[in-house]
Motif scaffolding. Structure first.
Motif, short mmCIF file in Angstrom:
data_model
loop_
_atom_site.label_atom_id
_atom_site.label_comp_id
_atom_site.label_asym_id
_atom_site.label_seq_id
_atom_site.Cartn_x
_atom_site.Cartn_y
_atom_site.Cartn_z
N ASP A 143 3.08 8.57 -3.16
CA ASP A 143 3.30 7.43 -3.76
C ASP A 143 4.50 6.68 -3.12
O ASP A 143 4.72 5.29 -3.73
CB ASP A 143 3.91 7.82 -5.12
CG ASP A 143 3.07 8.57 -6.06
OD1 ASP A 143 1.71 8.66 -5.84
OD2 ASP A 143 3.46 9.36 -6.79
N TYR A 144 4.89 6.77 -2.16
CA TYR A 144 5.84 5.92 -1.23
C TYR A 144 5.12 4.71 -0.96
O TYR A 144 3.94 4.62 -0.30
CB TYR A 144 6.49 6.48 -0.24
CG TYR A 144 7.30 5.61 0.79
CD1 TYR A 144 8.37 5.17 0.40
CD2 TYR A 144 6.55 5.29 2.05
CE1 TYR A 144 9.12 4.32 1.16
CE2 TYR A 144 7.48 4.52 2.91
CZ TYR A 144 8.82 3.96 2.61
OH TYR A 144 9.28 3.04 3.49
N GLU A 145 5.66 3.31 -1.44
CA GLU A 145 5.23 2.07 -1.22
C GLU A 145 5.70 1.66 0.32
O GLU A 145 6.80 1.35 0.12
CB GLU A 145 5.51 1.15 -2.32
CG GLU A 145 4.65 -0.23 -2.28
CD GLU A 145 3.27 -0.09 -2.83
OE1 GLU A 145 2.35 -1.06 -2.40
OE2 GLU A 145 3.08 0.88 -3.59
N ASP A 188 0.58 -6.56 2.59
CA ASP A 188 -0.66 -6.15 2.85
C ASP A 188 -1.55 -6.31 4.01
O ASP A 188 -2.40 -5.44 4.62
CB ASP A 188 -1.86 -6.41 1.45
CG ASP A 188 -1.35 -5.99 0.06
OD1 ASP A 188 -0.58 -4.65 0.00
OD2 ASP A 188 -1.82 -6.28 -0.80
N MET A 244 0.68 -1.35 0.08
CA MET A 244 -0.11 -0.18 -0.06
C MET A 244 0.87 1.13 -0.16
O MET A 244 2.00 1.06 0.61
CB MET A 244 -0.86 -0.04 1.35
CG MET A 244 -1.85 -1.04 1.28
SD MET A 244 -3.14 -0.93 2.99
CE MET A 244 -3.85 0.85 2.37
N THR A 245 0.23 2.14 -0.59
CA THR A 245 1.05 3.55 -0.67
C THR A 245 0.56 4.31 0.65
O THR A 245 -0.30 4.01 1.35
CB THR A 245 0.88 4.39 -1.80
OG1 THR A 245 -0.52 4.72 -1.86
CG2 THR A 245 1.03 3.50 -3.01
N TRP A 246 1.47 5.39 0.90
CA TRP A 246 1.30 6.34 1.98
C TRP A 246 -0.12 7.00 1.74
O TRP A 246 -0.71 7.53 2.76
CB TRP A 246 2.42 7.29 2.14
CG TRP A 246 2.23 8.25 3.14
CD1 TRP A 246 2.35 9.54 3.09
CD2 TRP A 246 1.98 8.01 4.61
NE1 TRP A 246 2.34 10.16 4.30
CE2 TRP A 246 2.02 9.40 5.49
CE3 TRP A 246 1.67 6.86 5.19
CZ2 TRP A 246 1.69 9.43 6.68
CZ3 TRP A 246 1.27 7.02 6.59
CH2 TRP A 246 1.43 8.32 7.27
N PRO A 279 7.07 -0.87 2.48
CA PRO A 279 7.75 -2.12 2.27
C PRO A 279 7.23 -3.36 3.31
O PRO A 279 7.58 -4.06 4.20
CB PRO A 279 9.30 -1.97 2.69
CG PRO A 279 9.42 -1.04 3.65
CD PRO A 279 7.96 0.07 3.36
N ALA A 284 0.09 -3.82 6.24
CA ALA A 284 -0.21 -2.26 5.85
C ALA A 284 -1.62 -1.91 6.29
O ALA A 284 -1.97 -0.80 6.46
CB ALA A 284 0.39 -2.10 4.49
N GLU A 305 -2.69 5.77 0.33
CA GLU A 305 -3.84 4.93 0.47
C GLU A 305 -3.96 4.66 2.08
O GLU A 305 -5.11 4.66 2.37
CB GLU A 305 -3.44 3.80 -0.45
CG GLU A 305 -3.33 3.54 -1.69
CD GLU A 305 -3.01 2.34 -2.41
OE1 GLU A 305 -3.61 1.97 -3.60
OE2 GLU A 305 -2.06 1.61 -1.90
#
Length: 203
Positions: free
Chosen positions: A140-142, A147, A1-3, A144, A150, A5
């Protein structure tokens, strides 16, 4: 997940999101400002108590013409995100071939100690620490994280940020976070071969 989201999911739990749009106005500004700290708190709980994030680094070892254990390598210098050794894993790398190394040890949880007859490339695995979230972290930072990990961050974030608005709902979110956290299991680590091998050279 991105920041993005994760922030959006947290706002949705606090009834402050307009559909799938991340709104930044007077109603959400304080929430958004507090999200990095809340996310870092959640990550600290998750990484230190429930899961670990395995990564590896290569160390080049030059041969030494003597016996004994006179060389050590500070793992913190080989991985900026180094957290701890975790389950010790070291492999000899020879081109495309990788095999478990033997005879090594760790001191103080961060120093790799190797015999003087070692030479060449060695792959050392460790538990890493996620990059710290800040107010400047890109949307957009994913992260690490798997799911399943996150997706529970917004629960913790909402539980901390929504206390002053509705403590009962915030408490519910914290309870949901803890239940989900208890069900998490660490990623696999360690060596598995079909024949017995001594990995530390002492057994």
């Amino acid at each position: 997940m991105t920041w993005h989201e994760i922030k959006l999911a947290a706002l949705q739990k606090m009834f402050s999101a307009d559909g799938s749009t991340l709104v930044n106005d007077e109603t959400t500004r304080d929430y958004l400002a507090g999200m990095p700290q809340a996310a870092n708190e959640a990550l600290q709980l998750l990484v230190s108590q429930n899961i670990y994030m395995r990564k590896s680094t290569l160390i080049s070892v030059e041969p030494v013409d003597q016996t004994g254990y006179n060389r050590r390598y500070d793992m913190r210098e080989y991985g900026e995100d180094f957290y701890r050794v975790g389950k010790p894993e070291v492999y000899k790398v020879d081109g495309e071939s990788v095999s478990p190394a033997s005879g090594f040890g760790f001191i103080a949880g961060c120093y790799l100690v190797v015999p003087n007859d070692w030479s060449g490339e060695y792959e050392v695995w460790y538990d890493s620490w996620p990059e710290r979230i800040t107010i400047d972290t890109d949307d957009d930072y994913e992260l690490p994280l798997e799911d399943c990990v996150a997706t529970i961050l917004p629960l913790y974030m909402a539980s901390q940020l929504y206390k002053d608005d509705d403590n009962s709902i915030a408490t519910t979110y914290r309870n949901e976070f803890e239940v989900a956290r208890e069900g998490l299991r660490s990623m696999a680590a360690g060596v598995s071969y079909d024949t017995w091998q001594s990995l530390d050279g002492w057994a």
